[in-house]
Design a protein around this motif. Sequence first.
Motif, mmCIF file in Angstrom:
data_model
loop_
_atom_site.group_PDB
_atom_site.id
_atom_site.type_symbol
_atom_site.label_atom_id
_atom_site.label_comp_id
_atom_site.label_asym_id
_atom_site.label_seq_id
_atom_site.Cartn_x
_atom_site.Cartn_y
_atom_site.Cartn_z
ATOM 1 N N ASP A 59 -2.603 6.516 14.698
ATOM 2 C CA ASP A 59 -1.193 6.714 14.725
ATOM 3 C C ASP A 59 -0.797 8.168 14.679
ATOM 4 N N GLU A 116 7.021 2.507 11.495
ATOM 5 C CA GLU A 116 6.073 1.995 10.647
ATOM 6 C C GLU A 116 4.771 2.364 11.264
ATOM 7 N N TYR A 117 3.833 2.879 10.575
ATOM 8 C CA TYR A 117 2.417 3.251 10.929
ATOM 9 C C TYR A 117 1.597 3.047 9.781
ATOM 10 N N ARG A 118 0.195 3.393 9.855
ATOM 11 C CA ARG A 118 -0.927 3.284 8.966
ATOM 12 C C ARG A 118 -0.956 4.536 8.302
ATOM 13 N N TRP A 151 -0.225 0.121 5.152
ATOM 14 C CA TRP A 151 1.109 0.307 6.048
ATOM 15 C C TRP A 151 2.447 0.950 5.246
ATOM 16 N N THR A 184 2.847 -2.870 3.045
ATOM 17 C CA THR A 184 1.284 -3.419 3.195
ATOM 18 C C THR A 184 1.502 -4.770 2.879
ATOM 19 N N ARG A 201 3.775 -6.641 5.670
ATOM 20 C CA ARG A 201 2.718 -6.766 6.673
ATOM 21 C C ARG A 201 1.699 -8.164 6.661
#
Length: 643
Positions: free
Chosen positions: A241, A262-264, A274, A300, A303
């Motif tokens: 990412d 939103e990203y990891r 997340w 997280t 998600r």
Amino acid sequence: MSKPALPSSTFDPVRLDALKALDLLDTPPEAEFDDVAHLAALVCNTPVALVSLVAGDRQWFKARVGFPACQTDLNASVCVHALAAPDLLIIPDLTADPRTRDNPLVTGEPSIRFYAGAPLRSPDGHVLGSLCVIDHKPRARGLTTAQADGLRRLSRQITTVLRERQLNRDMRAARDALRISEERLTFAFAAAGGLGWWDWDIRADRLYAGEQFARMFGVDPTEAAKGAPLSAFIDGIHPDDRGWVGERIQLALEKGGEFSEEYRLRHGDGTISWVHARGRCFHDADGRASRFPGVVLDVTAHRDAVAARLISEARLRTVMEAVPVGILLAEAPSGRILMGNRRLADFLGHDTLYAPSSNAYGSFVAFHGDGRPVEGHEYPLAQITSGACKRASLEVQYQRPDGTRRWIAIVGEAIEDEQGATMGAVVAVSDIEVRKAAEAHQDILNRELSHRLKNTLTMVQSIASQTLRNASSLDAARDALAARLIVLGKAHDILLDGQTDSARVDRVVQEAVNLHDDTGQRFRVTGPDLLIGPSAALSLGLMLHELATNAQKYGALSAPGGRVSIEWTVQGEGADAVFQFDWQEQDGPPVTPPTRKGFGSRLIQRGLAGGGVSLRYRSLGVHCTLRTPLAELRIDVQPLALP
């Protein structure tokens, strides 16, 4: 005569998209549009006024006065011709205009004759349909100047209403977005441990962050509090990412405005989480990026919950598609249909109708057993979602698109929340056509069984009465009655064993004489395959029993070598065909005619319905011949009336 060509704009995708974007088609009535329609009818002094929207395959009326239908096909649309009109479209006599004289609303009910329509324009100028007035009489002079001006003004009023609706919708969308943003922020601060903040001094490349943010990105909280370069935090982003997140940050630096992604993150122990990062880049007076503050929230769990929900929905869809019944889900209290499985289409003959509310359930065409149409509110889905009950069922004949009807059973149950309130409903639809056919067949069988039983009881009563009347003793009466009832029972067995309401002659003969064949060589039986009706089968069986009983007492069967030849034939064809049955005894003692006729003799001479019997006492043995029209043997005549 060829049909008049429709305006090219009828199927213009840009126009149709503009109509679709307004979200007007198939919506409930609204006062703003109804008022305009009533004013149009009043201003123009017409019995009919319509706010008509022309879609790609129909015209639908958002408001209507004096017109029963809510929509018509395009071949019945006059408003479609208003799409190409620069101003009012006025047709004084619809029967004389080549565009409308073959219109089914002109040639048939409701026999419209005059039309005037003002184009209805969307806020961006596309013609969506028309505000029209209609009369059942031609108007050679059309509209007065005042009426035409009023119709134009009213059509512009609808455009104003549409513009206001669009603005209100945009405002609601903006408010919803703001509300979502505020909810996220509130949740972030309430989450405490899951919320982190940052403030990036772009010119000095120093990013100041709170403890939670620093730990999320793998940076020493002390260093983060003093300010660390952006690169120190970028390293905490998941490698897959990192590239695209950097591009989004660069875009915010160049253009300013909000950053929301939103990203990891990948942590030192290898675990992945997340986050949702949200910030804004500010520029100075010279237009250079200067400051970039924001917050980041660990999402997280959210998600994971979304993933779990998607898995649950996928499982639900799998179950719905696997079950051998049709399934429909609807929300309450609206009755809006949310989901239907493919199996449902097998029963109904069409895909799921996603009705926006229970008011649209009339699209499901079905009939009660007495032929009455099923009203929309009668369906279990409507009853449950309206709160009338928690469970409901209904058996109907559903009319498929090809016009055929099929019996289906609909069983529904409420979906409740933790407090027991109805949130929605689920119904199972099953095909019961075979069951209904079996029930109808069973009714026929029951009626036939009742009829057969009455006939049999009548015959048994007559046999018993005559046997007792003519018997020399009670023992003789018992034996004679038992033998005759056994023959009657065997004839019934033959009838019940068959798949049709008839019996084979050879089986009737064989069952009747088997009781009297002590060696298995006494009888020679020949004749063609032939089916006879139930009453004829019973009568023939009884007659054969009496012949065989007499032969055992006095005739061929009383001697060791005596034999009987039984033969039947069909003589002639069609309606003139005659059934002949011969009983010939031989190799027995000489016989003489009886001095008195008992019940058995009278039964033999009675023969079969519609025929005659010849009974001869020859020196070689008794010869009995029966002749009767073949047609009489193949219908269920009245039971044998015994003397």
